[in-house]
Design an enzyme around this catalytic site. Structure first.
Site, mmCIF file in Angstrom:
data_model
loop_
_atom_site.group_PDB
_atom_site.id
_atom_site.type_symbol
_atom_site.label_atom_id
_atom_site.label_comp_id
_atom_site.label_asym_id
_atom_site.label_seq_id
_atom_site.Cartn_x
_atom_site.Cartn_y
_atom_site.Cartn_z
ATOM 1 C CG ASP A 116 50.877 -31.074 3.235
ATOM 2 O OD1 ASP A 116 50.925 -31.803 2.291
ATOM 3 O OD2 ASP A 116 49.916 -30.112 3.620
ATOM 4 C CB SER A 156 53.599 -27.849 2.546
ATOM 5 O OG SER A 156 52.776 -28.888 2.463
ATOM 6 C CD GLU A 187 48.013 -26.815 8.838
ATOM 7 O OE1 GLU A 187 46.791 -26.160 8.643
ATOM 8 O OE2 GLU A 187 49.165 -26.338 8.587
HETATM 9 C C1 GLA Z 1 46.888 -30.438 1.715
HETATM 10 C C2 GLA Z 1 46.818 -31.191 3.121
HETATM 11 C C3 GLA Z 1 47.326 -32.634 2.848
HETATM 12 C C4 GLA Z 1 46.513 -33.172 1.905
HETATM 13 C C5 GLA Z 1 46.658 -32.513 0.310
HETATM 14 C C6 GLA Z 1 45.907 -33.061 -0.588
HETATM 15 O O1 GLA Z 1 48.348 -30.111 1.198
HETATM 16 O O2 GLA Z 1 47.544 -30.401 4.017
HETATM 17 O O3 GLA Z 1 47.122 -33.230 3.884
HETATM 18 O O4 GLA Z 1 45.269 -33.553 2.282
HETATM 19 O O5 GLA Z 1 46.009 -31.000 0.649
HETATM 20 O O6 GLA Z 1 46.254 -34.235 -1.034
#
Ligand code: GLA
Length: 386
Positions: free
Chosen positions: A173, A127, A161
């Site tokens: 995230d 992230s 996003e």
């Molecule tokens: C990414 C997305 C999250 C979530 C994950 C999978 O990190 O940003 O929102 O959906 O994938 O769990």
């Protein structure tokens, strides 16, 4: 790192920074691809993250610089030019945040300089993008003294996003990066946004983060495809069932009604969403009872489901997780984050870390052709001023 950043800031912008902040990255213990299906997630913020410095300007220019993308130089635009620009690359994340914040707060009426530097490995599914979003928001909140709650900032990050970057991601995230606490994971119900802090303590076991070091490709489009498949499965179930999300279904209800989903692929996607949600609740109970063996077994089951039913792993993540699962002292391992590339996590006895790294490195390198990386880092606070 901060000291050298301050020096760099003065060199770049000919003035000292007014505010500084840190935003962590995250791992997700379990509850993968459930956050846009109204299910539970169980993430924790990590000590790897993004640092930022900022100063006010008299004019309306915004100048952004990242020590991680030096070849990009200073990215510069004015407050009335807040549109996505592919050539601005990484800087679109802060730009999106600036756009939505300045629409909401009219007091943001002059420009600023921002320098950032992160130690989250790029494309590692830890992230880094949500970390930059929350960091930017926090710096601006500090610069303009905005009356902005953490939850609002979290939602702005998700909006960036979804509507600025075009990735239909859920809220996990941004949520953990905005509200994380040291040594705690968050159990979040994404249907209601109710959440609780859970001590991320595993006795003699620790979480090892293993990076595939695979270059990400097509992750965003495949991610959006999974989301669309789940929405289609949900719509078919809703013709008969009174449900709002897939997270409303128990595994038993899903079994009884799964025939309503005509397409086999969509049925498997929905199966993952329902069962992963159940596993997340069970994992919370297991952790609360210090039942690390059960917790580990749920990690393994999660990985298998992400591999076979949700199909978001790939040979690199499978090799990491499945090799780790066989190592002595490992109770469980799974991919973490969106998948396709990025990282897996393993719950390993602290005495077996060298063995885990040696075995996984050797087998992964033989099979994939390059080495994985390992990180052992603590669980961090969410975004904060420094
Ligand atoms: C990414 C997305 C999250 C979530 C994950 C999978 O990190 O940003 O929102 O959906 O994938 O769990």
């Amino acid at each position: 790192m901060l000291q050298s950043m301050h020096e760099k800031f003065e060199k770049l912008f000919n003035e000292a920074a007014d505010v500084s902040a840190f935003a962590p990255g995250r791992i997700n213990l379990i509850g993968e691809h459930t956050d846009y299906n109204g299910g539970y997630v169980f993430p924790a913020a990590i000590e790897l993250g993004t640092y930022g410095l900022a100063s006010r300007r008299e004019d309306e220019q915004i100048q952004l610089y990242s020590n991680n993308f030096e070849s990009q130089g200073i990215v510069s635009f004015s407050l009335d030019e807040l549109v996505f620009d592919a050539s601005h690359d990484w800087a679109n994340y802060p730009k999106g945040v600036i756009k939505y914040l300045s629409e909401q707060f009219k007091t943001i009426n002059h420009g600023f300089n921002i320098l950032i530097e992160g130690n989250i490995p790029n494309g590692a599914s830890l992230s880094s993008s949500a970390s930059i979003e929350l960091l930017t928001g926090w710096l601006i909140k500090a610069l303009f003294d905005l009356d902005l709650e953490r939850l609002e900032l979290i939602k702005i990050g998700q909006r960036v996003e979804n509507h600025f970057m075009g990735v239909n991601s859920g809220i996990m995230d941004q949520f953990i990066i905005g509200l994380g606490k040291a040594e705690k994971a968050i159990l979040l119900d994404t249907a209601t946004l109710e959440y609780q802090y859970v001590p991320a303590k595993f006795g003699d076991y620790v979480i090892s983060i293993m990076n595939t070091n695979k270059r990400r490709s097509l992750t965003e489009s495949k991610y959006n495809e999974r989301r669309a498949e789940c929405e289609s499965a949900l719509a078919q179930l809703q013709q008969t069932l009174d449900i709002v999300t897939l997270g409303d279904l128990t595994p038993e209800q899903f079994e009884t009604h799964k025939h309503l989903i005509k397409d086999d692929i969509e049925r498997r996607r929905a199966k993952h969403a329902v069962l992963e949600n159940e596993r997340t609740k069970l994992a919370y109970t297991a952790l609360s009872e210090n039942d690390f063996v059960q917790f580990g077994a749920l990690l393994n089951a999660s990985h298998a489901s992400l591999k076979d039913d949700y199909e978001v792993t790939g040979v690199e993540l499978d090799t990491l997780a499945e090799t780790a699962q066989q190592v002595e002292g490992v109770l469980g391992a799974r991919m973490t984050g969106a998948g396709f590339a990025g990282c897996a996590i393993a719950l390993v006895h602290k005495n077996n870390i060298p063995q885990l790294e040696e075995t996984v490195s050797r087998i992964y390198t033989e099979r994939i052709g390059y080495a994985p990386s390992f990180y052992h880092v603590g669980i961090s606070d969410g975004v904060k001023s420094l």
